[in-house]
Enzyme design. Structure first.
Site, PDB file in Angstrom:
ATOM      1  CG  ASP A 217      -2.090  -0.822   1.158  1.00  0.00           C
ATOM      2  OD1 ASP A 217      -2.485  -1.128   0.026  1.00  0.00           O
ATOM      3  OD2 ASP A 217      -2.664  -1.176   2.210  1.00  0.00           O
ATOM      4  CE  LYS A 239       2.349   4.409  -9.441  1.00  0.00           C
ATOM      5  NZ  LYS A 239       3.732   4.544  -9.011  1.00  0.00           N
TER       6      LYS A 239
END
Ligand code: SAM
Length: 427
Positions: A217, A239
């Site tokens: 994260d 992403k």
């Protein structure tokens, strides 16, 4: 004829469950050694006129049988092993002689040369027992033991499982993998703590060092990712492309895909995986695919970030409770699950997460429902990292202050009188 080296001992692991072990003397040596004997299930008989309070507590708890008297010849009858550590050298010598005559292995705290056995420096980590003997240099043994345990704990010494894996509690669970066969993939949901790389748990750090794939994260100890060896695939959870899926579903799919490919996967999360961390959703998704999962708790920002800014979430005589609330939806939003009216009635500490955007509306709701407008508030941004900053305000001013100071997430907002404890800072 082969040469004998007196300093060389033959190492062995004694299985003492249900077997008589006699401990002579109830002082510091017994206090240090008894817990391991008890843990091994030994039937311990302690013979000593007195004992330290800790040893006495073990006797009171029924973990050892204590005869309050001095050593007498015959005490080692039926023993498999003896620990001779009285403060009377004569008694120690006599007990040693009895042990020798009865063929009972015995350690001596006062005279290692006269003993038939030596206690190694021992330590345990994740089901591994490390025992080190270095002849007659106990401090060196302890130093080697510490280095090995430290290496196992921080992952710099890797010890892969070939026959079993461990659960979050450290209990071994069978994987069904035969020795030499490739182990199935495994996922660890690791709470990485609030950001300072030193604030991850020992277990989390070890698992990270064993990972093939790390899905991380934005929050949490990102500096640790730089330390990973080049073969480790590091994936930024933010992403992962999610096309027709929700972001969380895409993360779950990535975890499943890598685990099914046989990889050792760490899902590195900020704080604790189960505090607004969606950890259980990930664990459930993995369970649906039969993928083993270990959950490693982490230090949550809810307590550690205020603490890093000098704010205790409780303080004697000031706050008898603290309540953690997510403010990611505004109080007037129909999706909100928080009863702000009830929260406003609480007198203790309020800890708000994910609330930077809505803090003006939240403060206004708290005051409207009865919390005094002058209640102290502290906003701590990027706590425990080099960028940590703290802004102080009151419920009346916090909305404006947060805007004026350009506070950005992540931030923990603390509301209540604990804010001014110990610092005396103005607002
Ligand atoms: C999605 S929640 C995850 C909480 C996390 N699981 C925990 O136990 O700390 C994210 C929120 O945690 C808080 N947070 C996490 N790390 C923080 C930090 N280092 N400094 C300030 N706030 C932090 C912020 O309120 C942020 O918006």
């Amino acid at each position: 004829m082969a040469e004998h080296n007196e300093a060389v001992a033959y190492p062995v692991g004694l299985r003492l469950a249900g077997r008589r072990v006699v401990v002579l003397g109830g002082g510091q040596v017994a206090q240090r050694r008894l817990p391991a004997l008890i843990a091994a299930g030994a039937d311990v008989l302690l013979v000593s006129p007195s004992a330290t309070p800790s040893v006495e507590a073990m006797a009171d708890a029924g973990e050892v049988r204590w005869e309050r008297r001095r050593y007498e010849d015959g005490d080692l009858d039926g023993a498999w092993y003896a620990l001779i550590s009285t403060d009377d050298p004569e008694a120690n010598r006599a007990a040693s002689a009895e042990a020798e005559a009865r063929r009972v292995w015995a350690v001596r705290s006062d005279d290692a040369d006269a003993a038939s056995a030596w206690t190694p420096a021992t330590g345990r980590s994740e089901g591994i027992t490390v025992a080190v003997l270095t002849g007659r240099d106990p401090r060196r043994s302890a130093a080697v033991r510490d280095a090995i345990i430290e290496g196992l704990r921080d992952g710099s010494l890797t010890a892969p499982h070939f026959r079993a894996r461990t659960t979050a509690t450290g209990t071994p669970t069978a994987t069904g993998t035969a020795p030499g066969q490739a182990a199935p993939g495994h996922v660890s949901l690791v709470g990485g703590g609030p950001g300072d790389p030193d604030l991850i748990t020992v277990r989390g750090r070890r698992l990270l060092a064993q990972a093939d794939v790390v899905i991380a994260d934005r929050l949490g100890p990102r500096d640790l990712l730089d330390e990973l060896p080049p073969h480790v695939e590091v994936i930024d959870a933010a992403k992962i492309p999610y096309g027709r899926f929700m972001a969380q579903e895409a993360i779950n799919n990535a975890l499943i895909e890598h685990a099914l490919a046989g990889k050792t996967v760490v899902r590195l999360k900020g704080g604790d995986p189960f505090v607004f961390g969606r950890g259980m959703e990930e664990a459930q998704a993995l369970a649906e695919h039969g993928i083993p999962c270990t959950v490693v708790p982490g230090i949550s920002s809810t307590i550690s970030v205020p603490g890093a800014a000098g704010i205790p979430v409780t303080h004697r005589g000031v706050a008898h409770e603290f309540t953690v609330v997510s403010g990611h939806v505004a109080p007037d939003d129909p999706r909100s699950l928080v009863d702000w009216e009830a929260v406003a009635r609480l007198r203790g500490t309020l800890v708000l997460l994910m609330s930077v955007e809505n803090i003006g509306a939240i403060a206004e709701a708290l005051v409207r429902h009865g919390r005094p407008a002058g209640t102290p508030v502290a906003v701590v941004q990027e706590g425990t990292t080099a960028a940590q900053r703290r802004v102080d305000a009151t419920l009346a001013t916090v909305g404006e202050r947060v805007k004026a100071e350009g506070i950005r997430p992540p931030a923990v907002i603390v509301i209540g009188d604990v804010v001014t404890i110990g610092t005396g800072t103005g607002r």
